[in-house]
Design an enzyme around this catalytic site. Structure first.
Site, PDB file in Angstrom:
ATOM      1  N   CYS A  56     -18.156  -2.833 -69.026  1.00 21.68           N
ATOM      2  CA  CYS A  56     -19.390  -3.350 -68.448  1.00 21.68           C
ATOM      3  C   CYS A  56     -20.391  -2.203 -68.340  1.00 21.68           C
ATOM      4  O   CYS A  56     -20.041  -1.034 -68.507  1.00 21.68           O
ATOM      5  CB  CYS A  56     -19.118  -3.922 -67.057  1.00 21.68           C
ATOM      6  SG  CYS A  56     -18.527  -2.667 -65.926  1.00 21.68           S
ATOM      7  N   HIS A  86     -10.392   1.807 -63.563  1.00 27.03           N
ATOM      8  CA  HIS A  86      -8.980   1.458 -63.671  1.00 27.03           C
ATOM      9  C   HIS A  86      -8.551   1.319 -65.122  1.00 27.03           C
ATOM     10  O   HIS A  86      -8.235   0.233 -65.590  1.00 27.03           O
ATOM     11  CB  HIS A  86      -8.696   0.161 -62.910  1.00 27.03           C
ATOM     12  CG  HIS A  86      -8.759   0.352 -61.426  1.00 27.03           C
ATOM     13  ND1 HIS A  86      -9.319  -0.566 -60.577  1.00 27.03           N
ATOM     14  CD2 HIS A  86      -8.344   1.364 -60.650  1.00 27.03           C
ATOM     15  CE1 HIS A  86      -9.238  -0.117 -59.343  1.00 27.03           C
ATOM     16  NE2 HIS A  86      -8.659   1.044 -59.359  1.00 27.03           N
ATOM     17  N   GLU A 178     -12.808  -0.096 -53.744  1.00 27.09           N
ATOM     18  CA  GLU A 178     -14.166  -0.589 -53.480  1.00 27.09           C
ATOM     19  C   GLU A 178     -14.247  -1.219 -52.085  1.00 27.09           C
ATOM     20  O   GLU A 178     -15.205  -0.991 -51.342  1.00 27.09           O
ATOM     21  CB  GLU A 178     -14.579  -1.613 -54.548  1.00 27.09           C
ATOM     22  CG  GLU A 178     -16.014  -2.078 -54.339  1.00 27.09           C
ATOM     23  CD  GLU A 178     -16.390  -3.240 -55.263  1.00 27.09           C
ATOM     24  OE1 GLU A 178     -16.024  -3.211 -56.452  1.00 27.09           O
ATOM     25  OE2 GLU A 178     -17.037  -4.177 -54.764  1.00 27.09           O
ATOM     26  N   SER A 310      -8.754  -5.077 -60.803  1.00 26.60           N
ATOM     27  CA  SER A 310      -8.941  -6.357 -60.116  1.00 26.60           C
ATOM     28  C   SER A 310      -9.599  -7.391 -61.028  1.00 26.60           C
ATOM     29  O   SER A 310      -9.154  -8.537 -61.118  1.00 26.60           O
ATOM     30  CB  SER A 310      -9.802  -6.112 -58.879  1.00 26.60           C
ATOM     31  OG  SER A 310     -10.203  -7.304 -58.312  1.00 26.60           O
TER      32      SER A 310
HETATM   33  S1  SF4 Z   1     -19.595  -3.860 -60.128  1.00 26.33           S
HETATM   34 FE1  SF4 Z   1     -17.845  -3.108 -61.296  1.00 26.33          FE
HETATM   35  S2  SF4 Z   1     -17.511  -4.669 -62.880  1.00 26.33           S
HETATM   36 FE2  SF4 Z   1     -19.601  -4.963 -62.065  1.00 26.33          FE
HETATM   37  S3  SF4 Z   1     -20.998  -3.815 -63.427  1.00 26.33           S
HETATM   38 FE3  SF4 Z   1     -20.433  -2.496 -61.689  1.00 26.33          FE
HETATM   39  S4  SF4 Z   1     -18.647  -1.344 -62.407  1.00 26.33           S
HETATM   40 FE4  SF4 Z   1     -18.878  -3.102 -63.763  1.00 26.33          FE
END
Ligand code: SF4
Length: 394
Positions: A56, A86, A178, A310
């Protein structure tokens, strides 16, 4: 945090590290698949790739900042407060760059003894707790903060609750980094992992119950000294950004209904605050793509990502809920000789299963979590093609 020792952006070296990042994580095979409408057939195997999968934006940014940090501070000791994301491949690549990972003590706390003044410390994409930030500031470390802005968005929400003396009800896993970071920003909080736990709390708000049972159930998932009499009166919803979106919404609605029932519509604003839209886009896109993919004809699904990721686990949940044969693996090493597969089952943990690859023509759905590089997916595909071919060879 602010100041000359605190870095929230990269160091202007993006173009330089991009070459290295492409080499370490991109894949020609996956690019081919993408340009071919996410479908590929080789021999008896047809691969269908989810429309959204893999790295992402937030992970891409965090990894890139870590690479930039090494270039910017070539001679300094660099640490990461935990895994940057992760994924074992990414974490091992950073170790090879002589970036050290803060280790855990036997009681689960982190051991910062070896971190010295002037060392550079990278905070991961899912952030760090207030206690860690204070400790690093006291040690006078140089901090590179890669916290994803989507996570910061939840923290802004928490700050609002805090200001108005609301308890944060956090939909998340109490031991996920988190959620630890998020809860550390809240004076009063309660962490619910799923709808069942939320129902338990809402029943308690409406019907009461044995306080000891409540405290026992949430002793690891509530703020110190949590008081059910005073801290379940004004509640605001927050979430770990990678939870199942539909579940977060249901939990929000359940608390809203509960507070409406208890206090009535005229004063609902004094007792309930909704989370707003704090499930990140990337998580949502991957979950939506998975929901779409599992509606197609598939013989099995491979969900690829770290076992402690997760968002990858939630993709697996979607597949299992659909009743598909589905395996969560963390990379090509999970595909074992003799048609065996090592995978993480939602209810049984990591296990091995025989005969995972069926005979005949097969359609395999593939997706990967937000912290999984394309190269990891490509390796799994290549091995799967080879295994299918050898299995049918006379
Ligand atoms: S919250 Fe986590 S999954 Fe969503 S864009 Fe940010 S790093 Fe990526």
């Amino acid at each position: 945090m602010t100041g000359a020792n605190y870095h929230r952006k990269g160091f202007g070296l993006k173009e330089q590290v991009d070459v290295e990042l492409n080499f370490d994580y991109d894949s020609e095979l996956i690019q081919q698949l993408r340009s071919n409408g996410n479908v590929m057939q080789r021999g008896r195997v047809t691969i269908k790739l989810a429309e959204a999968f893999g790295f992402c934006w937030g992970v891409d940014r965090a990894v890139s900042m870590a690479y930039e940090t090494r270039k910017h501070f070539p001679d300094r000791q660099i640490w990461i407060t935990n895994e940057i994301i992760h994924n074992p491949v990414v974490n091992n690549n950073l170790k090879r760059k002589d970036i050290r990972f803060v280790q855990f003590n036997s009681d689960g706390s982190k051991n910062y003894n070896e971190v010295q003044a002037d060392d550079v410390v990278i905070l991961p994409a899912f952030g760090a707790s207030v206690e860690e930030l204070n400790l690093l500031a006291a040690k006078k470390c140089e901090i590179v903060d890669t916290t994803c802005p989507w996570v910061s968005r939840v923290w802004n929400r928490i700050a609002k609750y805090e200001k108005s003396d609301f308890t944060a009800i956090i939909h998340g896993k109490y031991n996920h980094e988190e959620t630890i970071a998020t809860s550390s920003r809240s004076g009063h909080y309660l962490i619910v992992q799923n709808l069942q736990e939320a129902e338990y709390v809402c029943n308690f708000i409406l019907e009461g119950g044995k306080k000891e049972d409540f405290y026992q159930k949430f002793h690891k998932a509530s703020s110190p000294g949590f008081d059910v009499d005073t801290q379940l009166v004004r509640v605001g919803i927050a979430n770990q950004t990678t939870m199942l979106k539909g579940e977060t919404e249901r939990i929000g609605k359940l608390f809203e209904k509960t507070m409406l029932t208890k206090y009535g519509p005229d004063v609902i604003d004094e007792h309930f605050l909704s989370p707003g839209d704090t499930i990140c886009d990337a998580t949502q896109e991957r979950q939506d793509a998975m929901l779409k993919m599992v509606d197609e004809h598939l013989d099995l699904v491979l969900v690829i990502g770290g076992f402690n990721s997760s968002n990858t686990g939630h993709l697996q949940e979607i597949s299992e809920a659909k009743g598909l044969m589905s395996y969560h693996i963390d990379g090509v090493d999970c595909l074992l000789p003799g048609n065996r597969i090592r995978h993480k089952s939602l209810h049984e943990g990591i296990k091995e299963t025989n005969d995972w690859l069926p005979d005949g023509e097969i359609s395999i759905g593939i997706t990967s979590g937000a912290s999984t590089p394309d190269q990891v997916v490509a390796e799994v595909l290549e091995r799967t093609f080879v295994l299918a071919e050898t299995q049918t060879a006379p």
